[in-house]
Design an enzyme around this catalytic site. Structure first.
Site, PDB file in Angstrom:
ATOM      1  N   PRO A   9      14.146 -17.811  28.991  1.00 11.51           N
ATOM      2  CA  PRO A   9      12.915 -17.577  28.244  1.00 11.51           C
ATOM      3  C   PRO A   9      13.071 -17.656  26.729  1.00 11.51           C
ATOM      4  CG  PRO A   9      13.757 -15.521  29.142  1.00 11.51           C
ATOM      5  CD  PRO A   9      14.565 -16.629  29.761  1.00 11.51           C
ATOM      6  N   ASN A  10      12.038 -18.224  26.121  1.00  7.45           N
ATOM      7  CA  ASN A  10      11.891 -18.318  24.659  1.00  7.45           C
ATOM      8  C   ASN A  10      12.808 -19.341  24.003  1.00  7.45           C
ATOM      9  OD1 ASN A  10       9.852 -16.240  24.500  1.00  7.45           O
ATOM     10  ND2 ASN A  10      11.491 -14.806  24.984  1.00  7.45           N
ATOM     11  N   ARG A  17      11.701 -20.270  16.169  1.00  5.65           N
ATOM     12  CA  ARG A  17      11.828 -18.846  16.455  1.00  5.65           C
ATOM     13  C   ARG A  17      12.988 -18.209  15.675  1.00  5.65           C
ATOM     14  NH1 ARG A  17      15.209 -17.067  21.833  1.00  5.65           N
ATOM     15  NH2 ARG A  17      14.641 -14.892  21.645  1.00  5.65           N
ATOM     16  N   TYR A  22      18.722 -17.866  15.186  1.00  8.92           N
ATOM     17  CA  TYR A  22      18.936 -18.934  16.172  1.00  8.92           C
ATOM     18  C   TYR A  22      19.023 -20.344  15.579  1.00  8.92           C
ATOM     19  CZ  TYR A  22      17.808 -15.102  19.326  1.00  8.92           C
ATOM     20  OH  TYR A  22      17.820 -13.902  19.993  1.00  8.92           O
ATOM     21  N   ASN A  73      22.287 -20.359  29.332  1.00  9.52           N
ATOM     22  CA  ASN A  73      21.845 -19.394  28.330  1.00  9.52           C
ATOM     23  C   ASN A  73      20.588 -18.772  28.931  1.00  9.52           C
ATOM     24  OD1 ASN A  73      20.914 -17.842  26.272  1.00  9.52           O
ATOM     25  ND2 ASN A  73      20.974 -19.461  24.705  1.00  9.52           N
ATOM     26  N   ALA A  76      16.938 -13.491  27.238  1.00  8.51           N
ATOM     27  CA  ALA A  76      16.825 -12.039  27.471  1.00  8.51           C
ATOM     28  C   ALA A  76      17.127 -11.652  28.921  1.00  8.51           C
ATOM     29  CB  ALA A  76      15.430 -11.568  27.084  1.00  8.51           C
ATOM     30  N   ASP A  86      22.670 -12.726  41.060  1.00 15.57           N
ATOM     31  CA  ASP A  86      22.832 -12.929  42.504  1.00 15.57           C
ATOM     32  C   ASP A  86      22.685 -14.398  42.889  1.00 15.57           C
ATOM     33  OD1 ASP A  86      23.306 -10.253  42.922  1.00 15.57           O
ATOM     34  OD2 ASP A  86      21.329  -9.802  43.769  1.00 15.57           O
ATOM     35  N   GLU A  97      28.579 -18.753  30.663  1.00 12.15           N
ATOM     36  CA  GLU A  97      27.476 -18.082  29.974  1.00 12.15           C
ATOM     37  C   GLU A  97      27.574 -18.406  28.489  1.00 12.15           C
ATOM     38  OE1 GLU A  97      27.654 -13.798  30.290  1.00 12.15           O
ATOM     39  OE2 GLU A  97      26.226 -13.529  28.655  1.00 12.15           O
ATOM     40  N   HIS A  99      25.545 -18.153  24.435  1.00 10.61           N
ATOM     41  CA  HIS A  99      24.500 -17.649  23.540  1.00 10.61           C
ATOM     42  C   HIS A  99      24.676 -18.252  22.162  1.00 10.61           C
ATOM     43  CE1 HIS A  99      23.409 -14.717  26.556  1.00 10.61           C
ATOM     44  NE2 HIS A  99      24.703 -14.492  26.702  1.00 10.61           N
ATOM     45  N   LEU A 100      23.566 -18.506  21.506  1.00 16.04           N
ATOM     46  CA  LEU A 100      23.634 -18.968  20.109  1.00 16.04           C
ATOM     47  C   LEU A 100      24.164 -17.852  19.213  1.00 16.04           C
ATOM     48  CD1 LEU A 100      20.315 -20.240  20.973  1.00 16.04           C
ATOM     49  CD2 LEU A 100      21.479 -21.760  19.395  1.00 16.04           C
ATOM     50  N   SER A 101      23.605 -16.658  19.388  1.00 13.38           N
ATOM     51  CA  SER A 101      23.996 -15.523  18.549  1.00 13.38           C
ATOM     52  C   SER A 101      25.161 -14.776  19.202  1.00 13.38           C
ATOM     53  CB  SER A 101      22.805 -14.575  18.379  1.00 13.38           C
ATOM     54  OG  SER A 101      22.425 -14.033  19.632  1.00 13.38           O
ATOM     55  N   ARG A 106      24.823  -7.389  17.868  1.00 14.14           N
ATOM     56  CA  ARG A 106      23.385  -7.146  17.707  1.00 14.14           C
ATOM     57  C   ARG A 106      22.981  -5.806  18.349  1.00 14.14           C
ATOM     58  NH1 ARG A 106      20.120 -12.315  19.293  1.00 14.14           N
ATOM     59  NH2 ARG A 106      18.510 -11.128  18.197  1.00 14.14           N
ATOM     60  N   ARG A 110      21.503  -5.714  23.859  1.00 16.72           N
ATOM     61  CA  ARG A 110      22.008  -7.083  24.074  1.00 16.72           C
ATOM     62  C   ARG A 110      23.493  -7.085  24.415  1.00 16.72           C
ATOM     63  NH1 ARG A 110      17.680 -10.257  22.260  1.00 16.72           N
ATOM     64  NH2 ARG A 110      16.592  -9.211  20.571  1.00 16.72           N
TER      65      ARG A 110
HETATM   66  C1  DQA Z   1      20.250 -15.373  23.241  1.00 17.83           C
HETATM   67  C2  DQA Z   1      20.529 -13.879  23.000  1.00 17.83           C
HETATM   68  C3  DQA Z   1      19.566 -13.026  23.813  1.00 17.83           C
HETATM   69  O1  DQA Z   1      19.824 -11.645  23.571  1.00 17.83           O
HETATM   70  C4  DQA Z   1      18.144 -13.315  23.434  1.00 17.83           C
HETATM   71  O2  DQA Z   1      17.252 -12.574  24.226  1.00 17.83           O
HETATM   72  C5  DQA Z   1      17.819 -14.769  23.478  1.00 17.83           C
HETATM   73  C6  DQA Z   1      18.803 -15.715  22.971  1.00 17.83           C
HETATM   74  C7  DQA Z   1      21.124 -16.267  22.345  1.00 17.83           C
HETATM   75  O3  DQA Z   1      21.240 -17.444  22.656  1.00 17.83           O
HETATM   76  O4  DQA Z   1      21.660 -15.803  21.344  1.00 17.83           O
HETATM   77  O5  DQA Z   1      16.727 -15.165  23.857  1.00 17.83           O
HETATM   78  O6  DQA Z   1      20.562 -15.674  24.594  1.00 17.83           O
END
Ligand code: DQA
Length: 146
Positions: A9-10, A17, A22, A73, A76, A86, A97, A99-101, A106, A110
């Site tokens: 999501p997002n 964003r 990001y 990725n 959230a 699962d 796994e 993540h950008l951040s 943080r 998270r």
């Molecule tokens: C994220 C980190 C998550 O905590 C956040 O909800 C995101 C982006 C990242 O790529 O840093 O949507 O996965």
């Protein structure tokens, strides 16, 4: 070798964003660069994004028999989704796994991931370069495990 990149999501809003966290690169641009990079290794990379947890679960199920490795990725959902965990365990396909951040620098919420302990590895904090590092790591892992 067939790989898939799954974004949750997002992440469709990348480039618009929270740019200070990001970055400025759009998801389309990240996907296109990663496909080219995979192609340079002779690997087919498919890309999928959804804002819906169930769609992510369904896409993971569809990987059975057609995908050798998953880059994910989960946004959230990383911090909340036992269903995605699962699904990944259910199909038993190696995954990285990413993540950008750096989620560990943080907010406390998270710093919990339902995906990390069963992943091949975790890449977090390198902005859009996290995608490239995760791809390289997954390819290295899959080639080494043959
Ligand atoms: C994220 C980190 C998550 O905590 C956040 O909800 C995101 C982006 C990242 O790529 O840093 O949507 O996965």
């Amino acid at each position: 070798m067939r790989l898939i990149l799954i974004n949750g999501p997002n992440l469709n809003l990348l480039g618009k964003r929270e740019k200070s966290i990001y970055g400025f690169k759009s998801l389309a641009s990240i996907e296109s660069d990663l496909k080219k990079e995979a192609d340079s290794y002779g690997i087919a990379l498919e890309c999928f994004q959804s804002n819906s947890e169930g769609d992510v679960v369904n896409r993971i199920h569809e990987c059975l028999g057609s995908i050798d490795g998953i880059l994910i990725n989960a946004g959230a959902y990383t911090h909340t989704s036992i269903a995605i965990r699962d699904a990944l365990l259910g199909v038993d396909i190696p995954y990285v796994e990413l993540h950008l951040s750096n989620t560990y620098s943080r907010e406390e919420f998270r710093q919990k991931s339902f995906l990390s302990d069963t992943a091949v590895g975790l890449v977090s904090g390198f902005g859009s370069y996290s995608y490239s590092l995760a791809l390289q790591g997954l390819i290295f892992y899959l080639r080494d495990s043959k």
